[in-house]
Write a protein that holds these residues in place. Structure first.
Motif, PDB file in Angstrom:
ATOM      1  N   LEU A  56       0.859  -1.301  -0.156  1.00  0.00           N
ATOM      2  CA  LEU A  56      -0.265   0.040  -0.032  1.00  0.00           C
ATOM      3  C   LEU A  56       0.942   1.111  -0.070  1.00  0.00           C
ATOM      4  O   LEU A  56       0.616   2.223  -0.725  1.00  0.00           O
ATOM      5  N   ARG A  57       1.931   1.267   0.691  1.00  0.00           N
ATOM      6  CA  ARG A  57       2.919   2.310   0.705  1.00  0.00           C
ATOM      7  C   ARG A  57       3.323   2.622  -0.553  1.00  0.00           C
ATOM      8  O   ARG A  57       3.685   3.813  -0.956  1.00  0.00           O
ATOM      9  N   LYS A  58       3.909   1.533  -1.325  1.00  0.00           N
ATOM     10  CA  LYS A  58       4.335   1.839  -2.537  1.00  0.00           C
ATOM     11  C   LYS A  58       3.392   2.410  -3.570  1.00  0.00           C
ATOM     12  O   LYS A  58       3.973   3.302  -4.548  1.00  0.00           O
ATOM     13  N   LEU A  59       2.186   2.067  -3.102  1.00  0.00           N
ATOM     14  CA  LEU A  59       1.160   2.815  -4.221  1.00  0.00           C
ATOM     15  C   LEU A  59       0.597   4.267  -3.674  1.00  0.00           C
ATOM     16  O   LEU A  59      -0.355   4.781  -4.404  1.00  0.00           O
ATOM     17  N   ASP A  60       1.403   4.764  -2.704  1.00  0.00           N
ATOM     18  CA  ASP A  60       1.054   5.965  -1.984  1.00  0.00           C
ATOM     19  C   ASP A  60      -0.321   6.071  -1.558  1.00  0.00           C
ATOM     20  O   ASP A  60      -1.114   7.099  -1.596  1.00  0.00           O
ATOM     21  N   VAL A  61      -0.875   4.960  -0.803  1.00  0.00           N
ATOM     22  CA  VAL A  61      -2.107   4.887  -0.495  1.00  0.00           C
ATOM     23  C   VAL A  61      -1.973   5.439   1.020  1.00  0.00           C
ATOM     24  O   VAL A  61      -0.891   5.431   1.667  1.00  0.00           O
ATOM     25  N   GLN A  62      -2.618   6.282   1.413  1.00  0.00           N
ATOM     26  CA  GLN A  62      -2.484   7.042   2.698  1.00  0.00           C
ATOM     27  C   GLN A  62      -2.861   5.960   3.887  1.00  0.00           C
ATOM     28  O   GLN A  62      -3.676   5.268   3.860  1.00  0.00           O
ATOM     29  N   PRO A  63      -2.108   6.061   4.793  1.00  0.00           N
ATOM     30  CA  PRO A  63      -2.175   5.103   6.282  1.00  0.00           C
ATOM     31  C   PRO A  63      -3.464   5.643   6.817  1.00  0.00           C
ATOM     32  O   PRO A  63      -3.887   6.842   6.695  1.00  0.00           O
ATOM     33  N   ALA A  64      -4.442   4.633   7.165  1.00  0.00           N
ATOM     34  CA  ALA A  64      -5.662   5.187   7.896  1.00  0.00           C
ATOM     35  C   ALA A  64      -5.971   4.307   9.075  1.00  0.00           C
ATOM     36  O   ALA A  64      -7.089   3.880   9.372  1.00  0.00           O
ATOM     37  N   GLY A  65      -4.884   3.990   9.665  1.00  0.00           N
ATOM     38  CA  GLY A  65      -5.147   2.993  10.942  1.00  0.00           C
ATOM     39  C   GLY A  65      -4.813   4.130  11.880  1.00  0.00           C
ATOM     40  O   GLY A  65      -5.321   5.482  12.159  1.00  0.00           O
ATOM     41  N   GLU A  66      -4.087   3.742  13.137  1.00  0.00           N
ATOM     42  CA  GLU A  66      -4.036   4.369  14.405  1.00  0.00           C
ATOM     43  C   GLU A  66      -2.510   5.029  14.442  1.00  0.00           C
ATOM     44  O   GLU A  66      -1.489   4.441  13.868  1.00  0.00           O
ATOM     45  N   ASN A  67      -2.896   6.420  14.918  1.00  0.00           N
ATOM     46  CA  ASN A  67      -1.397   7.006  15.157  1.00  0.00           C
ATOM     47  C   ASN A  67      -0.898   7.384  13.824  1.00  0.00           C
ATOM     48  O   ASN A  67       0.564   7.336  13.755  1.00  0.00           O
ATOM     49  N   GLY A  68      -1.290   7.516  12.507  1.00  0.00           N
ATOM     50  CA  GLY A  68      -0.637   7.874  11.419  1.00  0.00           C
ATOM     51  C   GLY A  68      -0.115   6.638  10.665  1.00  0.00           C
ATOM     52  O   GLY A  68       0.842   6.571   9.779  1.00  0.00           O
ATOM     53  N   THR A  69      -0.577   5.244  11.124  1.00  0.00           N
ATOM     54  CA  THR A  69       0.062   4.161  10.626  1.00  0.00           C
ATOM     55  C   THR A  69      -1.028   3.377   9.776  1.00  0.00           C
ATOM     56  O   THR A  69      -2.085   3.781   9.752  1.00  0.00           O
ATOM     57  N   PHE A  70      -0.615   2.358   9.016  1.00  0.00           N
ATOM     58  CA  PHE A  70      -1.670   1.290   8.541  1.00  0.00           C
ATOM     59  C   PHE A  70      -2.221   0.530   9.210  1.00  0.00           C
ATOM     60  O   PHE A  70      -3.065  -0.361   9.023  1.00  0.00           O
ATOM     61  N   ARG A  71      -1.865   0.287  10.626  1.00  0.00           N
ATOM     62  CA  ARG A  71      -2.154  -0.594  11.605  1.00  0.00           C
ATOM     63  C   ARG A  71      -3.361  -0.255  12.415  1.00  0.00           C
ATOM     64  O   ARG A  71      -3.368   1.058  12.985  1.00  0.00           O
ATOM     65  N   GLN A  72      -4.320  -1.115  12.902  1.00  0.00           N
ATOM     66  CA  GLN A  72      -5.334  -0.881  13.696  1.00  0.00           C
ATOM     67  C   GLN A  72      -4.887  -1.951  14.999  1.00  0.00           C
ATOM     68  O   GLN A  72      -5.165  -3.320  14.566  1.00  0.00           O
ATOM     69  N   LYS A  73      -4.496  -1.708  16.044  1.00  0.00           N
ATOM     70  CA  LYS A  73      -4.543  -3.018  16.891  1.00  0.00           C
ATOM     71  C   LYS A  73      -5.580  -3.541  17.472  1.00  0.00           C
ATOM     72  O   LYS A  73      -6.502  -2.983  17.718  1.00  0.00           O
ATOM     73  N   VAL A  74      -5.561  -4.820  17.442  1.00  0.00           N
ATOM     74  CA  VAL A  74      -6.717  -5.732  17.720  1.00  0.00           C
ATOM     75  C   VAL A  74      -6.321  -6.765  18.843  1.00  0.00           C
ATOM     76  O   VAL A  74      -5.283  -7.547  18.358  1.00  0.00           O
ATOM     77  N   ARG A  75      -6.912  -6.445  20.159  1.00  0.00           N
ATOM     78  CA  ARG A  75      -6.204  -7.371  21.315  1.00  0.00           C
ATOM     79  C   ARG A  75      -7.118  -8.514  21.389  1.00  0.00           C
ATOM     80  O   ARG A  75      -8.413  -8.323  21.593  1.00  0.00           O
ATOM     81  N   LEU A  76      -6.332  -9.839  21.234  1.00  0.00           N
ATOM     82  CA  LEU A  76      -7.311 -10.951  21.210  1.00  0.00           C
ATOM     83  C   LEU A  76      -7.143 -11.739  22.290  1.00  0.00           C
ATOM     84  O   LEU A  76      -5.915 -11.959  22.629  1.00  0.00           O
ATOM     85  N   ARG A  77      -8.277 -12.212  23.290  1.00  0.00           N
ATOM     86  CA  ARG A  77      -8.192 -12.825  24.415  1.00  0.00           C
ATOM     87  C   ARG A  77      -8.600 -14.340  23.871  1.00  0.00           C
ATOM     88  O   ARG A  77      -9.631 -14.493  23.678  1.00  0.00           O
ATOM     89  N   ARG A  78      -7.611 -15.459  24.087  1.00  0.00           N
ATOM     90  CA  ARG A  78      -8.109 -16.829  23.845  1.00  0.00           C
ATOM     91  C   ARG A  78      -8.039 -17.509  25.319  1.00  0.00           C
ATOM     92  O   ARG A  78      -7.550 -17.285  26.180  1.00  0.00           O
ATOM     93  N   ALA A  79      -9.650 -17.587  25.486  1.00  0.00           N
ATOM     94  CA  ALA A  79     -10.006 -18.383  26.792  1.00  0.00           C
ATOM     95  C   ALA A  79     -10.217 -20.035  26.835  1.00  0.00           C
ATOM     96  O   ALA A  79     -10.838 -20.367  25.913  1.00  0.00           O
ATOM     97  N   PHE A  80      -9.746 -20.585  27.746  1.00  0.00           N
ATOM     98  CA  PHE A  80      -9.934 -21.960  27.932  1.00  0.00           C
ATOM     99  C   PHE A  80     -10.759 -22.191  29.125  1.00  0.00           C
ATOM    100  O   PHE A  80     -10.450 -21.608  30.194  1.00  0.00           O
ATOM    101  N   SER A  81     -11.488 -23.274  29.056  1.00  0.00           N
ATOM    102  CA  SER A  81     -12.141 -23.822  30.057  1.00  0.00           C
ATOM    103  C   SER A  81     -11.372 -24.827  31.022  1.00  0.00           C
ATOM    104  O   SER A  81     -10.656 -25.504  30.564  1.00  0.00           O
ATOM    105  N   GLU A  82     -10.911 -24.260  32.339  1.00  0.00           N
ATOM    106  CA  GLU A  82     -10.201 -25.220  33.134  1.00  0.00           C
ATOM    107  C   GLU A  82     -10.852 -26.469  33.574  1.00  0.00           C
ATOM    108  O   GLU A  82     -12.031 -26.449  33.756  1.00  0.00           O
ATOM    109  N   PRO A  83      -9.938 -27.455  33.720  1.00  0.00           N
ATOM    110  CA  PRO A  83     -10.551 -28.758  34.221  1.00  0.00           C
ATOM    111  C   PRO A  83     -11.319 -28.627  35.662  1.00  0.00           C
ATOM    112  O   PRO A  83     -10.802 -27.787  36.429  1.00  0.00           O
ATOM    113  N   GLY A  84     -12.244 -29.386  35.880  1.00  0.00           N
ATOM    114  CA  GLY A  84     -12.836 -29.519  37.176  1.00  0.00           C
ATOM    115  C   GLY A  84     -14.264 -28.581  37.263  1.00  0.00           C
ATOM    116  O   GLY A  84     -14.811 -28.445  38.455  1.00  0.00           O
TER     117      GLY A  84
END
Length: 547
Positions: free
Chosen positions: A78-106
């Protein structure tokens, strides 16, 4: 393409045929658009797929170094094509916080005088918002778990579910169809409905002895909001519902002991489209614990600014999921899930679309967002996060055109436009397809329920019209059985390590598919009228303030 959701889908009707007849008399495309379409390259398309499906990327699982290589690659393109960053803080990225939850035995589940066996009688879904839960409550049966009085059906009518554990069946309701059925039977809707009626627990009951309990050993993944609360989850809607689980058909029979109506009569009524809710005898006590693993992943977001001083503040989204399954169980000695078709081809389409827009001297009136999402294979998580917390004003996003596994294994002669029938996008699809000599068909695989199983549905639930273009059924030999070929391909390659560059591809079909998506997006971005839900459309009424 995620298989997290599975319900019957709906297809197009005669409306498309009528639209196609109207489109046959359309004006030819302007020279600059024909020139842009001519520059789409099958070789460039293939090069993107080859990089993203390379073994070095280790199957692009979110949170891994391989996924980060994919993020860096598409950001660089995208940068090579002069596409403008539209993520967070002037970047191409939007942070996504993923939480994997497991059921504990018992984990335990019991009633007065009886206890049930974890893994045989029941399993608990991990709770991503509450690591420990202890609950004692009365039990009620609420049929399908549907509350839709506007459609003439309500499992909760006359049922007191407040403070109770609700037992539900996942049978298909015979009295609903189409969009209403898709929405009402989606697990997230079922859980939200239970919460609205005061439930503190939900148990999903099998009705046949041969039905296995869900295998939750890999856990379930949710997305955290900026304030660290759970924002998007497939098993959690609020702290109020502390326990969600599944129970066997045998345990369901035990729960019905002492009820006013037995299971045979109850399910006969449900199959006849009649509500059969009732209190069940006694109480249940549940104890459950969950543990968490958290990783950071990213959506990639770029922008091509529109040319109109007013409409440039509105956005047409081209989306595709960047993630795949990583490394998993070996199949024929291979455990690396490269995801060439799913969804390196979709990402390649968006990158080629970006190149076409970048070459246009005169941009369309509206701006265009190029959104490559994470976590689609985990339950449409990255797109759900972006649609809920977009990096531009949500009210200014007018449409999503999603690209997910076009399955380019044969010449592209026709397409199915999943979801287009809900909005004015239907006419735009037919117009673009006709310009490229393609026909638009009804869905040849309605039972696959593809409309709500990919990222476009995340935008729909935020009130944004969306469409997902898939292959049609036409073939060059006139047999018109491409869906049969795709089904055979799917059995050998889909969600398997064999989906790599050694598989079957028609990159000229990929080129044409990218052309079609570009032309569709350009039309929507250029049209002074923003897309609208069709009058009376279910999704428009439910999510988009449609009439």
């Amino acid at each position: 393409m995620s298989y997290f959701r599975k319900r019957p889908a709906i297809g197009f009707g005669l409306a498309l045929c009528a639209l196609a007849q109207c489109a046959s008399a359309q004006a030819p495309l302007p020279k600059f658009l024909n020139k842009a379409l001519a520059k789409f390259s099958a070789a460039d398309f293939k090069a993107h797929v080859a990089y993203l499906a390379d073994d070095r990327l280790q199957g692009r699982q979110p949170g891994t170094a391989g996924y980060q290589l994919a993020v860096d690659y598409v950001s660089g393109q995208l940068r090579k094509l002069d596409v403008q960053p539209a993520g967070e803080n002037g970047t191409f990225r939007q942070k996504v916080r993923l939480r994997r939850a497991f059921s504990e035995p018992g984990g335990t589940l019991s009633s007065p005088g009886a206890s049930y066996q974890s893994g045989q009688d029941f399993v608990f879904y991990p709770n991503p918002g509450q690591p420990t839960a202890t609950l004692t409550a009365p039990v009620v049966f609420a049929g399908f778990g549907i509350s839709a009085p506007e459609l003439g059906y309500d499992d909760y009518a006359g049922l007191d579910a407040w403070g109770k554990i609700v037992v539900l069946t996942r049978l298909e309701p015979p009295h609903l169809a189409g969009n209403e059925k898709l929405y009402a039977t989606d697990l997230l809707t079922v859980l939200q409905t239970a919460a609205q009626h005061g439930a503190v627990g939900v148990l999903l009951a099998a009705t046949k002895a041969a039905t296995p309990l869900p295998n939750l050993s890999k856990g379930l993944v949710s997305v955290l909001a900026p304030d660290s609360h759970v924002a998007v989850s497939r098993s959690y809607v609020s702290p109020q519902i502390q326990v969600v689980g599944a129970v066997s058909a045998g345990m369901l029979q035990r729960l019905f002991v002492g009820a006013a109506t037995d299971t045979a009569r109850t399910f006969a009524a449900l199959r006849a489209g009649k509500a059969a809710s009732q209190p069940l005898a006694g109480t249940l006590t549940a104890t459950a614990r969950s543990r968490y693993q958290e990783v950071e992943s990213y959506n990639v977001v770029g922008k091509i600014a529109g040319s109109d001083p007013v409409l440039r503040d509105e956005y047409v989204v081209h989306s595709a999921h960047l993630d795949h399954l990583g490394i998993g169980a070996a199949v024929q000695g291979d455990s690396l899930y490269n995801g060439a078709h799913d969804n390196a081809t979709g990402v390649a389409s968006v990158l080629e679309i970006a190149r076409a827009y970048a070459r246009l001297k005169q941009k369309p009136r509206r701006s265009v967002l190029l959104v490559l999402t994470t976590g689609e294979e985990l339950g449409l998580l990255g797109s759900a996060y972006f649609a809920r917390f977009p990096t531009v004003p949500k009210s200014q996003i007018v449409a999503d055109i999603n690209t997910d596994m076009p399955t380019i294994i044969a010449p592209l002669l026709s397409v199915v436009a999943l979801g287009a029938e809900n909005s004015s996008l239907e006419a735009e699809v037919v117009n673009a397809a006709t310009q490229l000599g393609l026909t638009v068909e009804a869905d040849p695989e309605p039972a696959q329920n593809r409309f709500i199983r990919s990222d476009q549905y995340s935008f729909v639930t935020q009130g944004i019209p969306a469409v997902h273009l898939k292959y049609g059924n036409r073939t060059a030999d006139g047999k018109n059985n491409l869906s049969e070929q795709v089904q055979k391909w799917r059995a050998l390659y889909y969600h398997k390590p064999q989906d790599d560059m050694r598989g079957v591809f028609d990159f000229e079909a990929g080129r044409k598919y990218a052309q079609l998506n570009f032309l569709l997006g350009y039309q929507v971005a250029q049209n002074p009228q923003r897309p609208t839900w069709k009058p009376g459309n279910f999704f428009g009424r439910r999510f988009g303030n449609g009439e």
